[in-house]
Design a protein around this motif. Structure first.
Motif, PDB file in Angstrom:
ATOM      1  N   THR A   1      37.133  41.466  36.832  1.00 23.39           N
ATOM      2  CA  THR A   1      36.432  40.451  36.103  1.00 23.39           C
ATOM      3  C   THR A   1      36.267  41.607  34.735  1.00 23.39           C
ATOM      4  O   THR A   1      36.252  43.011  35.425  1.00 23.39           O
ATOM      5  CB  THR A   1      34.828  40.234  35.776  1.00 23.39           C
ATOM      6  OG1 THR A   1      34.020  41.311  35.834  1.00 23.39           O
ATOM      7  CG2 THR A   1      35.058  39.470  36.638  1.00 23.39           C
ATOM      8  N   THR A   2      36.710  41.367  33.341  1.00 23.39           N
ATOM      9  CA  THR A   2      37.101  42.557  32.400  1.00 23.39           C
ATOM     10  C   THR A   2      36.316  41.784  31.865  1.00 23.39           C
ATOM     11  O   THR A   2      35.533  40.570  31.571  1.00 23.39           O
ATOM     12  CB  THR A   2      38.147  43.171  32.092  1.00 23.39           C
ATOM     13  OG1 THR A   2      39.135  41.525  31.720  1.00 23.39           O
ATOM     14  CG2 THR A   2      39.480  43.349  32.554  1.00 23.39           C
ATOM     15  N   PRO A   3      35.813  43.023  30.557  1.00 23.30           N
ATOM     16  CA  PRO A   3      34.763  42.653  29.117  1.00 23.30           C
ATOM     17  C   PRO A   3      35.722  41.531  28.467  1.00 23.30           C
ATOM     18  O   PRO A   3      34.398  40.944  28.108  1.00 23.30           O
ATOM     19  CB  PRO A   3      34.820  43.343  28.310  1.00 23.30           C
ATOM     20  CG  PRO A   3      35.388  44.674  29.096  1.00 23.30           C
ATOM     21  CD  PRO A   3      36.005  44.307  29.742  1.00 23.30           C
ATOM     22  N   THR A   4      36.704  41.190  28.674  1.00 22.21           N
ATOM     23  CA  THR A   4      36.942  39.432  27.684  1.00 22.21           C
ATOM     24  C   THR A   4      38.209  38.582  28.760  1.00 22.21           C
ATOM     25  O   THR A   4      38.539  37.354  28.989  1.00 22.21           O
ATOM     26  CB  THR A   4      38.173  39.638  27.306  1.00 22.21           C
ATOM     27  OG1 THR A   4      39.725  40.928  27.709  1.00 22.21           O
ATOM     28  CG2 THR A   4      38.051  40.556  25.904  1.00 22.21           C
ATOM     29  N   THR A   5      38.609  39.134  30.371  1.00 21.06           N
ATOM     30  CA  THR A   5      39.192  38.220  31.118  1.00 21.06           C
ATOM     31  C   THR A   5      38.448  38.215  33.128  1.00 21.06           C
ATOM     32  O   THR A   5      37.817  38.975  32.943  1.00 21.06           O
ATOM     33  CB  THR A   5      40.696  38.097  31.232  1.00 21.06           C
ATOM     34  OG1 THR A   5      40.747  40.229  31.280  1.00 21.06           O
ATOM     35  CG2 THR A   5      41.483  38.345  30.171  1.00 21.06           C
ATOM     36  N   ILE A   6      38.628  36.948  33.201  1.00 21.75           N
ATOM     37  CA  ILE A   6      38.582  37.098  35.063  1.00 21.75           C
ATOM     38  C   ILE A   6      39.584  37.279  35.426  1.00 21.75           C
ATOM     39  O   ILE A   6      41.108  36.988  34.706  1.00 21.75           O
ATOM     40  CB  ILE A   6      37.595  36.249  35.116  1.00 21.75           C
ATOM     41  CG1 ILE A   6      38.771  34.951  35.405  1.00 21.75           C
ATOM     42  CG2 ILE A   6      36.698  36.243  35.050  1.00 21.75           C
ATOM     43  CD1 ILE A   6      37.704  33.461  35.671  1.00 21.75           C
ATOM     44  N   VAL A   7      40.340  38.063  36.134  1.00 19.88           N
ATOM     45  CA  VAL A   7      41.648  38.500  37.735  1.00 19.88           C
ATOM     46  C   VAL A   7      41.529  36.945  38.634  1.00 19.88           C
ATOM     47  O   VAL A   7      40.986  37.776  39.576  1.00 19.88           O
ATOM     48  CB  VAL A   7      41.947  39.890  37.948  1.00 19.88           C
ATOM     49  CG1 VAL A   7      43.147  40.178  39.120  1.00 19.88           C
ATOM     50  CG2 VAL A   7      41.282  40.329  36.226  1.00 19.88           C
ATOM     51  N   LEU A   8      42.603  36.294  38.774  1.00 19.95           N
ATOM     52  CA  LEU A   8      42.304  35.549  39.849  1.00 19.95           C
ATOM     53  C   LEU A   8      43.545  35.993  40.506  1.00 19.95           C
ATOM     54  O   LEU A   8      44.868  36.097  40.443  1.00 19.95           O
ATOM     55  CB  LEU A   8      43.131  34.318  39.277  1.00 19.95           C
ATOM     56  CG  LEU A   8      41.975  33.549  38.419  1.00 19.95           C
ATOM     57  CD1 LEU A   8      42.596  31.920  37.867  1.00 19.95           C
ATOM     58  CD2 LEU A   8      40.775  33.568  39.298  1.00 19.95           C
ATOM     59  N   ARG A   9      43.803  36.458  42.309  1.00 20.70           N
ATOM     60  CA  ARG A   9      45.132  36.815  42.544  1.00 20.70           C
ATOM     61  C   ARG A   9      44.613  35.350  43.822  1.00 20.70           C
ATOM     62  O   ARG A   9      44.437  34.826  44.554  1.00 20.70           O
ATOM     63  CB  ARG A   9      44.034  37.649  43.867  1.00 20.70           C
ATOM     64  CG  ARG A   9      45.072  37.760  44.527  1.00 20.70           C
ATOM     65  CD  ARG A   9      44.727  39.104  45.544  1.00 20.70           C
ATOM     66  NE  ARG A   9      43.664  38.703  46.797  1.00 20.70           N
ATOM     67  CZ  ARG A   9      42.971  39.197  47.568  1.00 20.70           C
ATOM     68  NH1 ARG A   9      42.925  40.628  47.905  1.00 20.70           N
ATOM     69  NH2 ARG A   9      42.288  38.602  48.800  1.00 20.70           N
ATOM     70  N   ALA A  10      46.188  34.881  43.848  1.00 17.76           N
ATOM     71  CA  ALA A  10      46.415  34.001  44.524  1.00 17.76           C
ATOM     72  C   ALA A  10      47.326  34.231  45.917  1.00 17.76           C
ATOM     73  O   ALA A  10      48.410  35.509  45.831  1.00 17.76           O
ATOM     74  CB  ALA A  10      47.638  33.321  44.260  1.00 17.76           C
ATOM     75  N   ILE A  11      46.910  34.326  47.336  1.00 17.46           N
ATOM     76  CA  ILE A  11      47.899  34.439  47.964  1.00 17.46           C
ATOM     77  C   ILE A  11      49.162  33.517  48.535  1.00 17.46           C
ATOM     78  O   ILE A  11      48.328  32.576  48.861  1.00 17.46           O
ATOM     79  CB  ILE A  11      46.744  35.009  49.354  1.00 17.46           C
ATOM     80  CG1 ILE A  11      45.794  36.378  49.105  1.00 17.46           C
ATOM     81  CG2 ILE A  11      47.931  35.206  50.334  1.00 17.46           C
ATOM     82  CD1 ILE A  11      45.103  37.265  49.550  1.00 17.46           C
ATOM     83  N   VAL A  12      50.363  34.296  48.841  1.00 20.38           N
ATOM     84  CA  VAL A  12      50.922  33.222  49.856  1.00 20.38           C
ATOM     85  C   VAL A  12      52.062  33.900  50.557  1.00 20.38           C
ATOM     86  O   VAL A  12      51.636  35.139  51.018  1.00 20.38           O
ATOM     87  CB  VAL A  12      51.401  32.516  48.001  1.00 20.38           C
ATOM     88  CG1 VAL A  12      51.456  31.756  47.517  1.00 20.38           C
ATOM     89  CG2 VAL A  12      52.983  33.557  47.817  1.00 20.38           C
ATOM     90  N   THR A  13      52.431  33.045  51.515  1.00 23.66           N
ATOM     91  CA  THR A  13      53.313  33.474  52.918  1.00 23.66           C
ATOM     92  C   THR A  13      54.671  32.593  52.648  1.00 23.66           C
ATOM     93  O   THR A  13      54.415  31.492  52.308  1.00 23.66           O
ATOM     94  CB  THR A  13      52.238  32.873  54.312  1.00 23.66           C
ATOM     95  OG1 THR A  13      52.634  31.511  54.321  1.00 23.66           O
ATOM     96  CG2 THR A  13      50.811  33.697  54.176  1.00 23.66           C
ATOM     97  N   ALA A  14      55.492  33.829  53.501  1.00 28.50           N
ATOM     98  CA  ALA A  14      56.422  33.482  53.422  1.00 28.50           C
ATOM     99  C   ALA A  14      57.638  33.738  54.808  1.00 28.50           C
ATOM    100  O   ALA A  14      56.664  34.272  55.513  1.00 28.50           O
ATOM    101  CB  ALA A  14      57.244  33.267  52.229  1.00 28.50           C
TER     102      ALA A  14
END
Length: 369
Positions: free
Chosen positions: A293-306
């Motif tokens: 999290t930051t003062p203005t945003t949140i960070v989303l991490r998506a995990i994918v496999t291939a």
């Protein structure tokens, strides 16, 4: 006139015999290839036709040219014999290289047809390529040495060259230290299975696929079709990323910056829908989590496999593109934005004209109450 006639007879007979033997050999190889289509050896051996014909013609002329009583030929008998010897040696070396290449390529083709492991196929391909380069270099070196020995001057100095071989080897080793280092590094790469043709590597921040491996350099083809040529000693002396080691399946991440009010659960459901319709996703796993999290945003991490790096790149790009488009269309408030509303004023604080109580006067240590 008799000498010219004999000259034409010898040359014509040699040419006729050479092409007859070459035609019969090619016919035999074609019939054997038709009976045994499971191996490409016989079709590959047909490539030896030109060097075989040159070798036969030069050998026949080398053995029969002394029988020609033609004055110009008798005057330059030694030069003609040496020239035919050089052609015979060169054609013989050419023929040996073609035969070796046919045997090695046929063995590799049969191994690749019976093996389903791509990593083993790439390893054997790298070893076969380097073995053929070594064989070619050795045959060429022996052919050049044999050609030089046909000259009497080089034959006379052979003893002194062998006597000083130790000193020359030391001097050559010091002078060619870098070249020899790359040469031994090439052997280490070929038989140590460090990197193989077709491996996906990251070198100096550049992502690419190993396209060519020699005894001295290695070529990497980047995603934008550039070629990076590096000495093979780099891969034995510095760390690098090999994404194809231990299997080519990979896991990748996609980061998104969203507003604090973003519906994380809905984004997680949308991610699963995107992956279900993505051919590049191998179905092994996926996930979505708030990682920062930051003062203005949140960070989303998506995990994918291939299943390989190429599909992983495609899946990551598709997830990033479709998630951003979906948020912009369905939940625009979840995208990062810059707040322009007036700031909330601070609480009112009374101001006193006199000094605060408990003030300590500097210099004398006296206190005014």
């Amino acid at each position: 006139m008799n000498g010219v006639l004999r000259l034409l007879t010898v040359i014509g007979g040699s040419v006729l015999l050479t092409f007859t033997v070459g035609w019969l050999a090619d016919l035999l190889l074609r019939r054997v290839d038709a009976r045994h289509p499971e191996t490409p050896l016989w079709s590959l051996l047909r490539r030896c036709g030109p060097p075989l014909r040159i070798l036969l013609l030069a050998a026949l002329l080398r053995g029969s040219y002394r029988q020609i009583p033609w004055r110009p030929l008798l005057e330059h008998q030694a030069a003609v014999g040496r020239a035919l010897s050089l052609v015979t040696i060169g054609a013989g070396a050419w023929c040996v290289v073609h035969i070796s290449s046919a045997v090695v390529e046929s063995s590799y083709a049969r191994y690749a047809a019976g093996t389903r492991d791509p990593s083993r196929i790439r390893r054997v391909r790298t070893q076969v390529t380097l073995i053929m380069r070594i064989v070619t270099a050795l045959v060429a070196l022996l052919a050049v040495a044999a050609m030089l020995l046909t000259f009497p001057d080089f034959r006379a100095v052979g003893t002194s060259v062998l006597a000083s071989a130790g000193l020359i080897g030391i001097v050559a080793g010091v002078a060619a230290q870098s070249t020899l280092g790359n040469l031994f590094a090439g052997f280490q790469i070929a038989f140590g299975d460090l990197v193989r043709i077709g491996d996906t590597v990251v070198v100096d921040g550049e992502w690419g696929v190993v396209e060519e491996v020699t005894l001295t350099f290695l070529a990497v083809r980047t995603w934008d079709e550039r070629r990076i040529t590096m000495p093979v000693s780099y891969f034995t002396g510095k760390p690098f990323e090999n994404w194809s080691r231990g299997g080519i399946q990979m896991t990748g991440t996609v980061f998104l910056h969203c507003d604090h009010s973003a519906p994380v659960s809905l984004i997680r459901e949308r991610l699963k829908e995107i992956l279900d319709n993505c051919e590049a996703w191998d179905g092994r796993g996926w996930n979505l989590a708030v990682t920062d999290t930051t003062p203005t945003t949140i960070v989303l991490r998506a995990i994918v496999t291939a299943k390989d790096p190429d599909d992983l790149w495609t899946a990551r790009c598709m997830v990033r593109e479709q998630l951003v488009s979906w948020l912009a269309e369905k939940h625009p408030y979840a995208l990062p934005r810059v707040s322009t509303s007036p700031a909330v004023p601070a609480p009112h604080t009374p101001v006193y004209s006199d000094a605060p109580r408990g003030f300590h006067k500097a210099g004398r240590g006296q206190t005014r109450h």
